[in-house]
Design a protein around this motif. Structure first.
Motif, short mmCIF file in Angstrom:
data_model
loop_
_atom_site.label_atom_id
_atom_site.label_comp_id
_atom_site.label_asym_id
_atom_site.label_seq_id
_atom_site.Cartn_x
_atom_site.Cartn_y
_atom_site.Cartn_z
N ILE A 147 -0.39 10.18 -14.96
CA ILE A 147 0.28 9.80 -13.71
C ILE A 147 -0.02 10.84 -12.65
O ILE A 147 0.06 12.05 -12.88
N HIS A 148 -0.35 10.32 -11.47
CA HIS A 148 -0.51 11.14 -10.28
C HIS A 148 0.63 10.80 -9.32
O HIS A 148 0.95 9.64 -9.13
N TRP A 149 1.22 11.84 -8.71
CA TRP A 149 2.38 11.67 -7.81
C TRP A 149 1.84 11.76 -6.39
O TRP A 149 1.79 12.83 -5.81
N HIS A 150 1.44 10.63 -5.87
CA HIS A 150 0.67 10.60 -4.62
C HIS A 150 1.49 11.13 -3.44
O HIS A 150 2.52 10.57 -3.09
N GLY A 151 0.98 12.20 -2.84
CA GLY A 151 1.62 12.77 -1.65
C GLY A 151 2.62 13.87 -1.94
O GLY A 151 3.03 14.58 -1.03
N TYR B 293 6.94 8.16 -1.18
CA TYR B 293 5.70 8.49 -1.89
C TYR B 293 5.45 7.40 -2.93
O TYR B 293 6.14 6.38 -2.95
N TRP B 294 4.49 7.62 -3.79
CA TRP B 294 4.28 6.64 -4.86
C TRP B 294 3.58 7.29 -6.02
O TRP B 294 3.16 8.45 -5.93
N TYR B 295 3.51 6.56 -7.13
CA TYR B 295 2.89 7.12 -8.34
C TYR B 295 1.98 6.09 -8.97
O TYR B 295 2.24 4.89 -8.90
N HIS B 296 0.93 6.60 -9.58
CA HIS B 296 -0.06 5.69 -10.19
C HIS B 296 -0.91 6.49 -11.16
O HIS B 296 -0.95 7.72 -11.09
N PRO B 297 -1.63 5.82 -12.06
CA PRO B 297 -2.51 6.54 -12.98
C PRO B 297 -3.71 7.11 -12.23
O PRO B 297 -4.04 6.64 -11.12
N HIS B 298 -4.37 8.08 -12.82
CA HIS B 298 -5.63 8.57 -12.26
C HIS B 298 -6.74 8.44 -13.30
O HIS B 298 -7.69 9.22 -13.34
N CYS B 299 -6.57 7.46 -14.18
CA CYS B 299 -7.51 7.24 -15.27
C CYS B 299 -7.75 5.73 -15.32
O CYS B 299 -6.79 4.96 -15.25
N ILE C 121 -8.84 8.34 3.55
CA ILE C 121 -9.24 9.58 2.89
C ILE C 121 -7.99 10.35 2.48
O ILE C 121 -7.12 10.64 3.30
N HIS C 122 -7.94 10.68 1.21
CA HIS C 122 -6.73 11.28 0.61
C HIS C 122 -7.06 12.63 -0.01
O HIS C 122 -8.04 12.76 -0.72
N LEU C 123 -6.22 13.60 0.27
CA LEU C 123 -6.32 14.93 -0.36
C LEU C 123 -5.09 15.16 -1.22
O LEU C 123 -3.96 14.94 -0.77
N HIS C 124 -5.30 15.61 -2.43
CA HIS C 124 -4.19 15.94 -3.32
C HIS C 124 -3.64 17.34 -3.00
O HIS C 124 -4.37 18.20 -2.49
N GLY C 125 -2.39 17.55 -3.35
CA GLY C 125 -1.86 18.91 -3.44
C GLY C 125 -1.39 19.56 -2.14
O GLY C 125 -0.61 20.50 -2.18
N PHE D 124 -10.11 14.86 -3.85
CA PHE D 124 -10.28 14.51 -2.44
C PHE D 124 -11.15 13.26 -2.45
O PHE D 124 -12.31 13.32 -2.87
N HIS D 125 -10.57 12.13 -2.05
CA HIS D 125 -11.31 10.88 -2.24
C HIS D 125 -10.84 9.77 -1.33
O HIS D 125 -9.78 9.84 -0.73
N CYS D 126 -11.66 8.72 -1.29
CA CYS D 126 -11.25 7.50 -0.61
C CYS D 126 -10.29 6.76 -1.52
O CYS D 126 -10.47 6.71 -2.73
N HIS D 127 -9.23 6.16 -0.93
CA HIS D 127 -8.25 5.45 -1.75
C HIS D 127 -8.53 3.96 -1.88
O HIS D 127 -7.74 3.22 -2.47
N VAL D 128 -9.67 3.49 -1.35
CA VAL D 128 -10.18 2.19 -1.79
C VAL D 128 -10.77 2.49 -3.17
O VAL D 128 -11.77 3.22 -3.27
CU1 C2O Z 1 -3.15 8.16 -4.88
CU2 C2O Z 1 -6.11 10.61 -6.15
O1 C2O Z 1 -4.60 9.38 -5.52
#
Ligand code: C2O
Ligand code: CU
Ligand code: CU
Length: 461
Positions: A86-90, A126-132, A395-399, A442-446
């Motif tokens: 799980i990734h805790w987006h934002g 915020y939101w949460y989702h897998p990163h796998c 474009i999304h940056l973690h952390g 650091f990635h595109c969220h599409v």
């Molecule tokens: Cu919403 Cu790399 O994540």
């Protein structure tokens, strides 16, 4: 330790990310919550859709509520037939809690569990989702809303959450392939059924004459929403968890609020006095308004006024020092080589279409490639994001939370955010204080773009 040997069901389970907490024995802090990633079935659109995934039995993922500044502990139990995280987006968490395979933790094998434990510093939506295997796991349902409540009560009558996303369903409301090659190489593959909270056009009763805090979460893998709420008085409160930097303004019916995949908006809505009145929450599809959900005035009027709405308290984000900031350029483009990625545990589309600074992310592996940039801890940086393609890229940056500075194409307010929507051929400069050590994705969220090259990481050390 071999985590595969520890199987759920006996009560024993393993914890990853060395040194985070002790085993979840009696001695450890009790979890505030247990999330079970599991197969599910649910009637989204009439007939039951099989082979869904959720964090709760045969229902949408729960809304997780945290308190700003209070420790949050959850055990994720993996009852899926494949690895997950799980990734805790934002949410600005310590790196080992970030949920990114190999950069932060090992993928969690089926039949095991992992404890996430952190203190959310910032309030907001915020939101949460897998990163796998994200295209498929999110596609099947694993996108949930996470609220961090302010320490003060902002004084709304109700809090209404809309988890906005599509599902790609075909005949009989069953899943069809999650992408096509042609669309993955362009804007991304759209779903076929638009939903809010896994429902098509739901109607929510709201106190007549009351003030609703509407929280919109764009958790879709692909769709850019163009939100308007005609027919009600509104004020935009926050974007991507952070209060708007300027005075509160109504949503302009003539210019939609763009919410790209991963983005959120908090909007104060003044519900009409007349019982039974309906307010549409609209997006736009091929130039036409499309209802995502409706709010229905219920009961006697509470006679609230939209002018009662006050700005939300700001979050404790360090302000970048623009004078001393070092500048880094990032170019988002097609991939030059078109090489085939290797297959990885956490899923690959089998294609490479996209790149950052001319390099495509090869996939999630135990020894990731080099970072795109190395930032010194607590230094300020300006990141210049240049989109040289014809497609939108959120474009999304973690952390870390960054501040938008300006766009080459349009006026933008200096919003604090974790995800910025880059339109075609647009350059946006942002600034950040690199105050969170670790390797940050650091990635595109599409997700198809992310999974076919438009991904990398930044190291803060
Ligand atoms: Cu919403 Cu790399 O994540
Ligand atoms: Cu994230
Ligand atoms: Cu993209």
């Amino acid at each position: 330790m071999d985590r595969r040997e520890l199987i759920i069901g006996t009560g024993a389970f393993a914890l990853g990310a060395g040194g985070i907490t002790a085993l979840a024995s009696k001695a450890a802090e009790a979890a505030n919550l247990t999330l079970v990633a599991q197969p599910a079935r649910f009637a989204i659109n009439g007939a039951v859709t099989e082979n869904m995934m959720s964090y709760a039995p045969d229902q949408p993922p729960p809304v997780i509520r945290m308190k700003q500044g209070r420790r949050f502990v959850t055990d994720l139990i993996n009852k899926l037939p494949e690895e997950t995280t799980i990734h805790w987006h934002g949410v600005r968490v310590p790196n080992p809690m970030d949920g990114v395979p190999y950069l932060a933790q090992d993928p969690i094998p089926p039949g095991t569990a992992f404890r996430y434990d952190f203190v959310p510093m910032d309030a907001g939506t915020y939101w949460y989702h897998p990163h796998c295997n994200t295209l498929e796991q999110m596609g099947r349902g694993l996108t949930g809303v996470l609220i961090v409540d302010e320490t003060i009560d902002p004084g709304f009558d109700t809090d209404l959450i809309l988890n906005l996303r599509d599902f790609r369903l075909g005949p009989g409301n069953q899943f069809i392939e999650f992408f096509t090659v042609k669309t993955a190489a362009r804007g991304g593959t759209l779903g076929t059924v638009m939903t809010a909270n896994w429902a098509v056009r739901p109607v929510y009763d709201q106190p007549a004459g009351g003030l609703t805090r509407l929280r919109l979460v764009a958790s879709d893998t692909t769709r850019v929403y163009k939100i308007t709420i005609p027919g009600a008085e509104t004020r935009l409160l926050a974007l991507d968890g952070n209060p708007v930097p300027d005075d509160l303004q109504p949503l302009d019916p003539a210019s939609p609020l763009f919410l790209g995949p991963g983005q959120r908006a908090d909007i104060a809505v003044r519900i009409p006095d007349l019982e039974g009145s309906l307010i549409d929450v609209l997006t736009e599809v091929q130039g036409q308004g499309k209802v995502l959900a409706q709010l229905k005035a219920a009961g006697p009027s509470r006679n609230r006024a939209i002018t009662d709405v006050r700005p939300l308290p700001s979050n404790p984000v360090k302000e970048p020092d623009i004078q001393s900031a070092e500048r880094h350029d990032f170019v988002f483009g097609w991939t030059p080589g078109g090489d085939k990625p290797q297959l990885s545990l956490c899923g690959s589309l089998g294609f490479t279409f996209w790149s950052i600074n001319r390099a495509a992310w090869p996939g999630d592996f135990p020894n990731p490639t080099e970072p795109l940039a190395i930032f010194k801890q607590d230094q300020s940086y300006i990141l210049s994001f240049r989109n040289e393609t014809q497609n939108d890229h959120p474009i999304h940056l973690h952390g870390m939370t960054f501040r938008v500075l300006h766009s080459s194409k349009r006026p933008l307010s200096r919003q604090l955010t974790d995800t910025v929507l880059l339109r075609a051929q647009e350059t946006i400069d942002v600034a950040v204080v690199a105050d969170n050590p670790g390797n940050w994705m650091f990635h595109c969220h599409v997700i198809e773009h992310q999974k076919s090259g438009l991904s990398g990481f930044i190291r803060v050390a």
